[in-house]
Design a protein around this motif. Structure first.
Motif, PDB file in Angstrom:
ATOM      1  N   ALA A 191      26.049  29.277 -42.641  1.00 35.31           N
ATOM      2  CA  ALA A 191      25.298  30.531 -42.505  1.00 35.31           C
ATOM      3  C   ALA A 191      26.215  31.647 -42.034  1.00 35.31           C
ATOM      4  CB  ALA A 191      24.125  30.353 -41.534  1.00 35.31           C
ATOM      5  N   TRP A 192      27.087  31.352 -41.064  1.00 37.54           N
ATOM      6  CA  TRP A 192      27.987  32.380 -40.531  1.00 37.54           C
ATOM      7  C   TRP A 192      28.795  33.016 -41.653  1.00 37.54           C
ATOM      8  CZ3 TRP A 192      28.306  34.630 -35.876  1.00 37.54           C
ATOM      9  CH2 TRP A 192      29.374  35.498 -35.674  1.00 37.54           C
ATOM     10  N   PHE A 193      29.237  32.199 -42.594  1.00 35.98           N
ATOM     11  CA  PHE A 193      30.121  32.693 -43.646  1.00 35.98           C
ATOM     12  C   PHE A 193      29.391  33.175 -44.903  1.00 35.98           C
ATOM     13  CE2 PHE A 193      33.237  30.340 -41.114  1.00 35.98           C
ATOM     14  CZ  PHE A 193      34.180  31.337 -40.969  1.00 35.98           C
ATOM     15  N   THR A 194      28.056  33.270 -44.861  1.00 35.88           N
ATOM     16  CA  THR A 194      27.368  33.800 -46.045  1.00 35.88           C
ATOM     17  C   THR A 194      27.664  35.279 -46.238  1.00 35.88           C
ATOM     18  OG1 THR A 194      25.312  34.212 -44.827  1.00 35.88           O
ATOM     19  CG2 THR A 194      25.493  32.101 -46.029  1.00 35.88           C
ATOM     20  N   ARG A 195      27.920  35.987 -45.147  1.00 32.81           N
ATOM     21  CA  ARG A 195      28.300  37.407 -45.217  1.00 32.81           C
ATOM     22  C   ARG A 195      29.323  37.708 -44.132  1.00 32.81           C
ATOM     23  NH1 ARG A 195      22.489  40.282 -46.095  1.00 32.81           N
ATOM     24  NH2 ARG A 195      22.092  39.417 -48.144  1.00 32.81           N
ATOM     25  N   LEU A 222      30.873  41.297 -37.889  1.00 35.44           N
ATOM     26  CA  LEU A 222      30.182  40.529 -36.859  1.00 35.44           C
ATOM     27  C   LEU A 222      28.674  40.723 -36.973  1.00 35.44           C
ATOM     28  CD1 LEU A 222      30.300  38.759 -34.318  1.00 35.44           C
ATOM     29  CD2 LEU A 222      30.540  40.859 -32.977  1.00 35.44           C
ATOM     30  N   THR A 223      28.240  41.943 -37.235  1.00 30.06           N
ATOM     31  CA  THR A 223      26.807  42.218 -37.378  1.00 30.06           C
ATOM     32  C   THR A 223      26.208  41.427 -38.533  1.00 30.06           C
ATOM     33  OG1 THR A 223      27.111  44.438 -36.483  1.00 30.06           O
ATOM     34  CG2 THR A 223      25.089  44.037 -37.725  1.00 30.06           C
ATOM     35  N   ASN A 224      26.879  41.401 -39.674  1.00 27.47           N
ATOM     36  CA  ASN A 224      26.369  40.639 -40.825  1.00 27.47           C
ATOM     37  C   ASN A 224      26.288  39.150 -40.522  1.00 27.47           C
ATOM     38  OD1 ASN A 224      25.970  42.831 -42.480  1.00 27.47           O
ATOM     39  ND2 ASN A 224      27.900  42.612 -43.565  1.00 27.47           N
ATOM     40  N   SER A 225      27.306  38.630 -39.848  1.00 22.10           N
ATOM     41  CA  SER A 225      27.306  37.197 -39.537  1.00 22.10           C
ATOM     42  C   SER A 225      26.237  36.849 -38.506  1.00 22.10           C
ATOM     43  CB  SER A 225      28.688  36.765 -39.068  1.00 22.10           C
ATOM     44  OG  SER A 225      29.620  36.869 -40.130  1.00 22.10           O
ATOM     45  N   LEU A 226      26.047  37.698 -37.500  1.00 19.23           N
ATOM     46  CA  LEU A 226      24.971  37.470 -36.529  1.00 19.23           C
ATOM     47  C   LEU A 226      23.608  37.578 -37.205  1.00 19.23           C
ATOM     48  CD1 LEU A 226      26.363  39.365 -33.407  1.00 19.23           C
ATOM     49  CD2 LEU A 226      26.119  36.880 -33.693  1.00 19.23           C
ATOM     50  N   ALA A 279      23.059  36.751 -40.250  1.00 20.16           N
ATOM     51  CA  ALA A 279      22.919  35.491 -40.989  1.00 20.16           C
ATOM     52  C   ALA A 279      22.408  34.381 -40.077  1.00 20.16           C
ATOM     53  CB  ALA A 279      24.255  35.100 -41.618  1.00 20.16           C
ATOM     54  N   MET A 280      22.897  34.344 -38.843  1.00 19.18           N
ATOM     55  CA  MET A 280      22.422  33.332 -37.902  1.00 19.18           C
ATOM     56  C   MET A 280      20.952  33.573 -37.543  1.00 19.18           C
ATOM     57  SD  MET A 280      24.879  31.235 -37.599  1.00 19.18           S
ATOM     58  CE  MET A 280      24.189  30.228 -36.279  1.00 19.18           C
ATOM     59  N   LEU A 281      20.576  34.831 -37.354  1.00 17.06           N
ATOM     60  CA  LEU A 281      19.175  35.150 -37.092  1.00 17.06           C
ATOM     61  C   LEU A 281      18.300  34.660 -38.241  1.00 17.06           C
ATOM     62  CD1 LEU A 281      16.895  36.591 -35.501  1.00 17.06           C
ATOM     63  CD2 LEU A 281      17.508  38.664 -36.776  1.00 17.06           C
ATOM     64  N   CYS A 282      18.718  34.931 -39.458  1.00 16.98           N
ATOM     65  CA  CYS A 282      17.942  34.494 -40.628  1.00 16.98           C
ATOM     66  C   CYS A 282      17.866  32.971 -40.704  1.00 16.98           C
ATOM     67  CB  CYS A 282      18.542  35.070 -41.912  1.00 16.98           C
ATOM     68  SG  CYS A 282      18.333  36.851 -42.067  1.00 16.98           S
ATOM     69  N   LEU A 283      18.949  32.290 -40.349  1.00 14.85           N
ATOM     70  CA  LEU A 283      18.940  30.824 -40.316  1.00 14.85           C
ATOM     71  C   LEU A 283      17.887  30.331 -39.333  1.00 14.85           C
ATOM     72  CD1 LEU A 283      20.448  28.046 -41.021  1.00 14.85           C
ATOM     73  CD2 LEU A 283      21.643  28.463 -38.874  1.00 14.85           C
ATOM     74  N   THR A 321      16.150  43.296 -48.831  1.00 14.95           N
ATOM     75  CA  THR A 321      16.824  44.592 -48.699  1.00 14.95           C
ATOM     76  C   THR A 321      16.921  45.062 -47.244  1.00 14.95           C
ATOM     77  OG1 THR A 321      14.762  45.800 -49.037  1.00 14.95           O
ATOM     78  CG2 THR A 321      16.098  45.331 -51.000  1.00 14.95           C
ATOM     79  N   GLN A 322      16.362  44.291 -46.327  1.00 14.10           N
ATOM     80  CA  GLN A 322      16.393  44.678 -44.918  1.00 14.10           C
ATOM     81  C   GLN A 322      17.741  44.345 -44.297  1.00 14.10           C
ATOM     82  OE1 GLN A 322      13.770  46.489 -43.639  1.00 14.10           O
ATOM     83  NE2 GLN A 322      13.298  46.371 -45.825  1.00 14.10           N
ATOM     84  N   ARG A 323      18.200  45.206 -43.444  1.00 17.00           N
ATOM     85  CA  ARG A 323      19.541  45.060 -42.853  1.00 17.00           C
ATOM     86  C   ARG A 323      19.705  43.757 -42.062  1.00 17.00           C
ATOM     87  NH1 ARG A 323      23.998  48.509 -41.265  1.00 17.00           N
ATOM     88  NH2 ARG A 323      24.895  47.671 -39.363  1.00 17.00           N
ATOM     89  N   LEU A 324      18.827  43.485 -41.132  1.00 18.12           N
ATOM     90  CA  LEU A 324      18.997  42.314 -40.279  1.00 18.12           C
ATOM     91  C   LEU A 324      18.394  41.033 -40.829  1.00 18.12           C
ATOM     92  CD1 LEU A 324      18.489  43.797 -36.701  1.00 18.12           C
ATOM     93  CD2 LEU A 324      20.622  43.109 -37.801  1.00 18.12           C
ATOM     94  N   THR A 325      17.341  41.152 -41.608  1.00 16.37           N
ATOM     95  CA  THR A 325      16.634  39.951 -42.070  1.00 16.37           C
ATOM     96  C   THR A 325      16.733  39.744 -43.576  1.00 16.37           C
ATOM     97  OG1 THR A 325      14.584  41.215 -42.218  1.00 16.37           O
ATOM     98  CG2 THR A 325      14.985  39.975 -40.160  1.00 16.37           C
ATOM     99  N   GLY A 326      17.711  40.357 -44.216  1.00 21.01           N
ATOM    100  CA  GLY A 326      17.802  40.300 -45.671  1.00 21.01           C
ATOM    101  C   GLY A 326      18.689  39.217 -46.246  1.00 21.01           C
TER     102      GLY A 326
END
Length: 168
Positions: free
Chosen positions: A53-57, A61-65, A67-71, A113-118
């Motif tokens: 998940a960390w490496f999906t984007r 750091l924001t994108n990777s965090l 990704a963890m939130l979405c996981l 399309t959402q920044r944190l949950t997309g």
């Protein structure tokens, strides 16, 4: 130069030494994360879900965090969808599962399309992790999976930070 060397150079223009260093750093970090997970009696494959998940984007750091939130949201929605499917089976029978999958997919794909949950990939990875773990629907189960995936996320961060400092 072989085709494989040409492809590697085209995608990641690194010197041979930096390529080897990047590979070794990632391997050492992954091995250490696996050891920590096993030492804590957590499933190593669940830790790797966090690492993936960390490496999906991995662009920031924001994108990777995110990704963890979405996981972790995927873990939660996996648990909830299991409960909802079980509750609907008496009234809907075999239609309960496709209905719940449809509703969950509407939510996840609708958030793309959402920044944190997309991060759809991380959402679905969380759901897969929940169902593959075959744990009971309890807070302890959720914390167990969250903890193991957090080790993977921390390993992803560590790998990324070390490689940016010494191998990129």
């Amino acid at each position: 130069m072989t085709d494989v060397q040409n492809q590697a150079t085209a995608v990641h223009p690194q010197t041979r030494g930096k390529f080897i260093l990047w590979t070794v750093i990632a391997s050492v970090v992954a091995a250490f994360a696996a050891w920590v997970s096993a030492a804590m009696t957590l499933e190593v494959w669940v830790m790797f879900a966090g690492f993936i998940a960390w490496f999906t984007r991995p662009t920031s750091l924001t994108n990777s965090l995110s990704a963890m939130l979405c996981l972790w949201l995927g873990l939660a929605i996996g648990a909830a969808s299991g409960v909802l499917t079980g509750a609907l089976i008496p009234s809907l029978g075999h239609l309960a599962l496709p209905l719940v999958v449809f509703l969950v997919a509407l939510l996840i794909v609708g958030l793309r399309t959402q920044r944190l949950t997309g991060n759809m990939l991380s959402w679905f990875l969380g759901m897969v992790t929940w169902f593959a773990a075959e744990l009971d629907m309890t807070a302890v189960s959720f914390l167990h999976l969250t903890g193991a995936t957090a080790i993977g996320g921390l390993a992803g961060y560590t790998c990324q930070a070390l490689n940016r400092r010494w191998a990129e």
